[in-house]
Design an enzyme around this catalytic site. Structure first.
Site, mmCIF file in Angstrom:
data_model
loop_
_atom_site.group_PDB
_atom_site.id
_atom_site.type_symbol
_atom_site.label_atom_id
_atom_site.label_comp_id
_atom_site.label_asym_id
_atom_site.label_seq_id
_atom_site.Cartn_x
_atom_site.Cartn_y
_atom_site.Cartn_z
ATOM 1 N N GLY A 122 11.681 57.964 -38.402
ATOM 2 C CA GLY A 122 13.068 58.681 -39.450
ATOM 3 C C GLY A 122 12.995 59.957 -38.085
ATOM 4 N N ALA A 192 -19.895 60.711 -41.944
ATOM 5 C CA ALA A 192 -20.449 60.425 -43.342
ATOM 6 C C ALA A 192 -19.985 60.920 -45.220
ATOM 7 C CB ALA A 192 -22.282 60.829 -43.712
ATOM 8 N N GLY A 193 -18.404 61.099 -44.865
ATOM 9 C CA GLY A 193 -17.858 60.980 -45.571
ATOM 10 C C GLY A 193 -17.602 60.225 -46.466
ATOM 11 N N VAL A 194 -16.406 59.609 -47.005
ATOM 12 C CA VAL A 194 -15.223 59.456 -48.134
ATOM 13 C C VAL A 194 -15.729 57.752 -47.860
ATOM 14 C CG1 VAL A 194 -14.189 58.195 -49.870
ATOM 15 C CG2 VAL A 194 -14.138 60.756 -49.666
ATOM 16 N N GLY A 282 -12.474 62.228 -40.997
ATOM 17 C CA GLY A 282 -11.426 62.157 -41.782
ATOM 18 C C GLY A 282 -10.395 61.830 -41.241
ATOM 19 N N ARG A 283 -8.678 62.499 -41.433
ATOM 20 C CA ARG A 283 -7.567 62.323 -41.122
ATOM 21 C C ARG A 283 -6.778 63.564 -41.331
ATOM 22 N NH1 ARG A 283 -6.548 57.090 -41.977
ATOM 23 N NH2 ARG A 283 -4.552 57.301 -42.254
ATOM 24 N N ALA A 331 -4.263 58.890 -53.098
ATOM 25 C CA ALA A 331 -3.132 58.186 -53.301
ATOM 26 C C ALA A 331 -2.204 58.884 -54.148
ATOM 27 C CB ALA A 331 -3.457 56.848 -53.176
ATOM 28 N N HIS A 455 -19.717 51.332 -78.816
ATOM 29 C CA HIS A 455 -20.860 51.087 -79.149
ATOM 30 C C HIS A 455 -21.068 49.678 -78.154
ATOM 31 C CE1 HIS A 455 -25.488 50.857 -78.969
ATOM 32 N NE2 HIS A 455 -24.750 50.370 -79.712
HETATM 33 P P1 FAD Z 1 0.259 57.383 -46.043
HETATM 34 O O1 FAD Z 1 0.563 56.150 -46.996
HETATM 35 O O2 FAD Z 1 -0.188 57.207 -44.608
HETATM 36 O O3 FAD Z 1 1.634 56.542 -45.506
HETATM 37 C C1 FAD Z 1 2.610 56.949 -44.605
HETATM 38 C C2 FAD Z 1 4.138 56.126 -44.268
HETATM 39 O O4 FAD Z 1 4.972 57.410 -43.305
HETATM 40 C C3 FAD Z 1 3.445 55.725 -43.117
HETATM 41 O O5 FAD Z 1 3.830 54.035 -43.747
HETATM 42 C C4 FAD Z 1 3.690 55.760 -41.808
HETATM 43 O O6 FAD Z 1 4.117 54.048 -41.441
HETATM 44 C C5 FAD Z 1 5.146 56.350 -42.461
HETATM 45 N N1 FAD Z 1 5.675 57.029 -41.318
HETATM 46 C C6 FAD Z 1 5.086 58.614 -40.636
HETATM 47 N N2 FAD Z 1 5.775 58.885 -40.057
HETATM 48 C C7 FAD Z 1 7.638 58.234 -40.415
HETATM 49 C C8 FAD Z 1 9.043 58.829 -39.740
HETATM 50 N N3 FAD Z 1 8.334 59.403 -38.365
HETATM 51 N N4 FAD Z 1 10.072 58.016 -39.517
HETATM 52 C C9 FAD Z 1 9.283 56.484 -41.032
HETATM 53 N N5 FAD Z 1 8.057 56.022 -40.821
HETATM 54 C C10 FAD Z 1 7.595 57.169 -41.064
HETATM 55 N N6 FAD Z 1 -7.028 57.468 -51.573
HETATM 56 C C11 FAD Z 1 -7.041 56.892 -52.743
HETATM 57 O O7 FAD Z 1 -7.070 57.851 -53.278
HETATM 58 N N7 FAD Z 1 -8.417 56.250 -52.667
HETATM 59 C C12 FAD Z 1 -8.760 54.897 -52.147
HETATM 60 O O8 FAD Z 1 -9.673 54.819 -52.723
HETATM 61 C C13 FAD Z 1 -9.023 55.643 -50.734
HETATM 62 N N8 FAD Z 1 -9.333 55.061 -49.445
HETATM 63 C C14 FAD Z 1 -8.943 54.612 -48.430
HETATM 64 C C15 FAD Z 1 -9.830 54.110 -47.773
HETATM 65 C C16 FAD Z 1 -9.458 54.016 -46.417
HETATM 66 C C17 FAD Z 1 -10.208 53.080 -45.407
HETATM 67 C C18 FAD Z 1 -8.335 55.002 -45.679
HETATM 68 C C19 FAD Z 1 -7.983 55.366 -44.204
HETATM 69 C C20 FAD Z 1 -8.043 55.976 -46.937
HETATM 70 C C21 FAD Z 1 -8.033 55.697 -48.503
HETATM 71 N N9 FAD Z 1 -7.164 57.152 -48.702
HETATM 72 C C22 FAD Z 1 -7.860 56.608 -50.283
HETATM 73 C C23 FAD Z 1 -6.374 57.778 -48.344
HETATM 74 C C24 FAD Z 1 -5.238 57.244 -49.243
HETATM 75 O O9 FAD Z 1 -4.423 56.087 -48.139
HETATM 76 C C25 FAD Z 1 -4.069 58.300 -48.620
HETATM 77 O O10 FAD Z 1 -4.306 59.092 -49.375
HETATM 78 C C26 FAD Z 1 -2.220 57.971 -48.858
HETATM 79 O O11 FAD Z 1 -2.298 56.516 -48.435
HETATM 80 C C27 FAD Z 1 -1.664 59.161 -48.913
HETATM 81 O O12 FAD Z 1 0.050 58.725 -48.790
HETATM 82 P P2 FAD Z 1 1.189 59.090 -48.398
HETATM 83 O O13 FAD Z 1 1.695 58.441 -48.745
HETATM 84 O O14 FAD Z 1 1.465 60.871 -48.186
HETATM 85 O O15 FAD Z 1 0.508 58.897 -47.226
HETATM 86 P P1 AMP Z 2 -13.728 62.606 -44.813
HETATM 87 O O1 AMP Z 2 -13.465 63.914 -44.656
HETATM 88 O O2 AMP Z 2 -14.778 62.778 -46.309
HETATM 89 O O3 AMP Z 2 -13.475 61.137 -44.791
HETATM 90 O O4 AMP Z 2 -15.154 63.087 -44.194
HETATM 91 C C1 AMP Z 2 -15.182 63.140 -42.626
HETATM 92 C C2 AMP Z 2 -16.831 63.239 -42.106
HETATM 93 O O5 AMP Z 2 -16.553 63.459 -41.156
HETATM 94 C C3 AMP Z 2 -17.116 64.663 -43.195
HETATM 95 O O6 AMP Z 2 -18.591 64.702 -43.639
HETATM 96 C C4 AMP Z 2 -17.086 65.482 -42.169
HETATM 97 O O7 AMP Z 2 -18.218 66.944 -41.297
HETATM 98 C C5 AMP Z 2 -17.806 64.953 -40.951
HETATM 99 N N1 AMP Z 2 -16.830 64.554 -38.934
HETATM 100 C C6 AMP Z 2 -16.869 65.561 -38.808
HETATM 101 N N2 AMP Z 2 -16.501 65.629 -37.774
HETATM 102 C C7 AMP Z 2 -17.582 65.382 -37.052
HETATM 103 C C8 AMP Z 2 -18.352 64.796 -36.134
HETATM 104 N N3 AMP Z 2 -17.919 65.340 -34.386
HETATM 105 N N4 AMP Z 2 -19.273 64.438 -35.631
HETATM 106 C C9 AMP Z 2 -19.532 63.793 -36.955
HETATM 107 N N5 AMP Z 2 -19.407 63.770 -38.147
HETATM 108 C C10 AMP Z 2 -17.907 64.859 -38.429
#
Ligand code: FAD
Ligand code: AMP
Length: 476
Positions: A122, A192-194, A282-283, A331, A455
C-alpha cells in the site's frame, strides 16, 4: 473505479489486524492492505509478530526448554532419561504449524467480520472527494482504494549494521535465526537485548555454545537493576551464556566455514569465531514505499511516524499505530492502539495508558515488569518504599523446582500507590497481569496485601512482596 471504504488499515500485524477487526465491529466498512509473503510465496496476515516474531519464538523457546527439562532438569524429580535427542526439523515443523494456524485464524476473522484483504503493498498517493487514496500493488496490476480514514500499521524490521550483510543463512536476523536447520556448534549474537537473549537461549538449550556481544556497558539497562543483576548471574553462571558487555564491533568476515567477528572490549582487540551470527540490535520503523512524501505525512528523525497521544498523525483522519510510532515495540501495545484508534474514528472516547504496558522477556526464568524501575524513581526523586520476596521459600515454586527469582514491588512512600512491579520467575509473564490490573486501577500495595491469593501458588509471592512494602511479609 476505486473501491471505497470507511477505513483502510495498512499492515496486518497485531496493531493493524486488531484495528481492522474493531473498526468492523463498530459498523465501519473496513479493508486491510498487506503484502507479506511466506517463504512458499503465499500471502499471509499477522505481520512480524505471527510470522517471524512473538509466536514462532515462543514455540521454539518452549521446545528447547522442554529439551532442557528432559536433559538437565528432570533428574531432581527422580526422572532420568537417557538418549534424549532433538529433532530440529520436527521442532521447526511444529513452529510452522502454529504460525500457519494463527495466520489462517486471522484470515477467518477477516471473513467473519467482512474485512477486505487488499493483497499487496500500500502506498498513499493523494486525496479525492471520497477521502485518502491508496495504491495497492500486488501480483497483478496496481489498484486504487479510497477511505475516509487511514490507519498506518506498517510495523518494523530488524535493524542491520553497516558492513554486516544479513543473508539469513550464515548471518541472520530474527527471520533466519528462527529457521536454522540444525543446531550451530558456535553461535554469535550481536546485541544482548530482548530478542538476542530469547534467540540465544533457544540455541544454547539445544547445545550451541553462545557468545553475545553487547555494545552497552550495562546488562538489560531497561529492567530494574536488581532484576538485571539476578538475570546476569543466572544467564552467565548456570546457563553459561558468554555475554560480553561494552563490545565494539569491528570487521566481520563471513565465509563458507562460518563467521569471524573482530571486536574490542576494555580497549583490547578480540576475535569471535562462530558458525552462525545473529544480529539482534533492535528494530527500525517500516515506512518503505509508504508514500509519506506524496501526502506530506510527518516522519521524525528516527523514522517513526509522528503522532499525538491518540495516534493522530499531522494529517486529518490519518492515524498510525504499533511499532511504526513512538512507545514500546510490543505487540500488545500496538493492539491496544488499534482498538483505541478504531473507537476514536467511530466517535467514541478511547485512550491507551503507555505507563502500564507490561514488558516480558521469555528467557528461563522469565523477566517481566510494569511501571517504574527503582533507578527511575531515584532519578525522578519520587519517594518510594520497596518490598521484595523470593520464590525460594514458596511452596509451589519448590514443588515445581523453579525457585529462582523474586517479586519486587515499588510503591509511593506517601500515597502507597503501586509505581512498579518487577518479577523474575519461570512464570513471570503470567504473574505480571495481576500487577498491570492493580496499576490500571491505581491500587496501593495495601490493596494487594489485603487480597486473598490461592495457596499454594506463585501469586503468593506477589502478595508477600506487597506485604513487604510495609515490612510485614508473613513467611520470611
Ligand atoms: P508488524 O507486526 O511488523 O506488522 C506490520 C505489517 O505491515 C507487516 O505484515 C508488513 O508486511 C506490513 N506492511 C508494511 N508496510 C506495508 C505496506 N506499505 N503495504 C502493505 N503492507 C505493509 N512483542 C511482544 O509483545 N511479545 C513478544 O514476545 C515479542 N517477541 C518478539 C520476537 C521477535 C523475534 C521479534 C522480531 C519481535 C517480537 N516482538 C514481541 C515484537 C512484535 O513482533 C512487534 O512489536 C509487533 O509485531 C508490532 O506489530 P505491528 O502491527 O506494529 O507491526
Ligand atoms: P532490544 O532493543 O531489546 O532488541 O535490544 C537490542 C540490543 O542491541 C540492545 O541491548 C543494544 O544496546 C544492542 N546494540 C545496539 N547496537 C549494537 C551494536 N552495534 N553492537 C552491539 N550491540 C548493539
Amino acid at each position: 473505479m476505486a473501491q471505497t471504504f470507511d477505513v483502510i488499515v495498512i499492515g496486518a500485524g497485531p496493531a493493524g489486524y486488531i484495528a481492522a477487526i474493531r473498526a468492523a465491529q463498530l459498523g465501519m466498512k473496513s479493508a486491510c492492505v498487506e503484502s507479506w509473503k511466506t517463504p512458499q510465496g503465499e500471502g499471509a496476515l499477522g505481520g512480524t509478530c505471527l510470522n517471524v516474531g512473538c509466536i514462532p519464538s515462543k514455540a521454539l523457546l518452549e521446545s528447547s526448554e522442554n529439551y532442557e527439562r528432559v536433559t538437565r532438569k528432570f533428574e531432581s524429580h527422580g526422572i532420568s532419561v537417557s538418549g534424549a535427542k532433538m529433532d530440529v526439523a520436527r521442532m521447526m515443523a511444529r513452529k510452522e504449524a502454529i504460525v500457519a494456524k494463527m495466520t489462517k485464524g486471522i484470515e477467518y476473522l477477516f471473513k467473519k467480520n467482512g474485512i477486505a484483504w487488499l493483497r499487496g503493498h500500500g502506498t498513499l498517493i493523494g486525496k479525492s472527494a471520497n477521502g485518502w487514496q491508496i495504491e495497492v500493488k500486488g501480483d497483478g496490476p496496481a489498484e486504487t482504494a479510497e477511505a475516509k480514514a487511514v490507519i498506518i500499521a506498517t510495523g518494523s524490521k530488524a535493524r542491520h549494521l553497516p558492513g554486516i550483510p544479513v543473508d539469513n543463512e550464515t548471518i541472520c536476523d530474527n527471520v533466519g535465526a528462527l529457521a536454522f536447520k540444525e543446531v550451530p556448534k558456535r553461535l554469535g549474537v550481536i546485541g544482548a537485548g530482548v530478542i538476542g537473549l530469547e534467540l540465544g537461549s533457544v540455541w544454547r538449550r539445544l547445545g550451541a555454545q553462545v557468545t553475545m556481544l553487547e555494545a552497552l556497558p550495562v546488562f538489560l539497562g531497561a529492567a530494574d537493576e536488581s532484576v538485571s543483576k539476578a538475570a546476569w548471574k543466572i544467564f552467565t553462571g548456570r546457563q553459561q551464556l558468554d555475554i560480553r558487555l561494552g563490545a565494539q564491533i569491528g570487521k566481520v568476515d563471513a565465509g563458507k566455514k562460518g563467521v569471524t567477528v573482530e571486536f574490542e572490549q576494555d580497549g583490547k582487540g578480540q576475535r569471535l569465531e562462530c558458525d552462525k551470527l545473529v544480529v539482534a540490535v533492535g528494530r527500525v520503523p517500516n515506512t518503505d514505499g509508504l508514500g509519506a512524501e506524496n501526502v506530506g505525512l510527518k516522519i521524525d528523525a528516527r523514522g517513526f511516524i509522528e503522532v499525538d497521544a491518540h495516534c493522530r498523525s499531522n494529517l486529518h483522519n490519518i492515524f498510525a499505530i504499533g511499532d511504526v510510532v513512538r512507545g514500546p515495540m510490543l505487540a500488545h501495545k500496538g493492539e491496544e492502539e488499534g482498538v483505541m484508534v478504531a473507537e476514536l474514528i467511530a466517535g467514541q472516547k478511547a485512550h491507551v495508558n503507555l505507563d502500564t504496558i507490561p514488558w516480558v522477556i521469555y528467557t528461563s526464568p522469565e523477566i517481566a515488569w510494569v511501571g517504574r524501575t527503582e533507578q527511575q524513581l531515584k532519578e525522578e526523586g519520587t519517594p518510594y518504599r520497596a518490598g521484595q520476596f523470593p520464590f525460594t521459600i514458596n511452596g509451589r515454586a519448590l514443588g515445581q523446582d523453579e525457585t529462582e527469582g523474586f517479586v519486587k514491588m515499588l510503591a509511593h512512600a506517601k500515597t502507597d500507590e503501586i509505581l512498579g512491579v518487577h518479577i523474575i520467575n519461570t512464570h513471570a509473564s503470567e504473574l505480571i497481569a495481576e500487577a498491570v490490573v492493580a496499576m490500571e486501577f491505581r491500587a496501593c500495595s495495601e490493596d494487594i496485601a489485603r487480597i486473598v491469593h490461592a495457596h499454594p501458588s506463585l501469586s503468593e509471592v506477589l502478595h508477600e512482596a506487597a506485604l513487604a512494602v510495609d515490612n510485614r511479609a508473613l513467611n520470611m
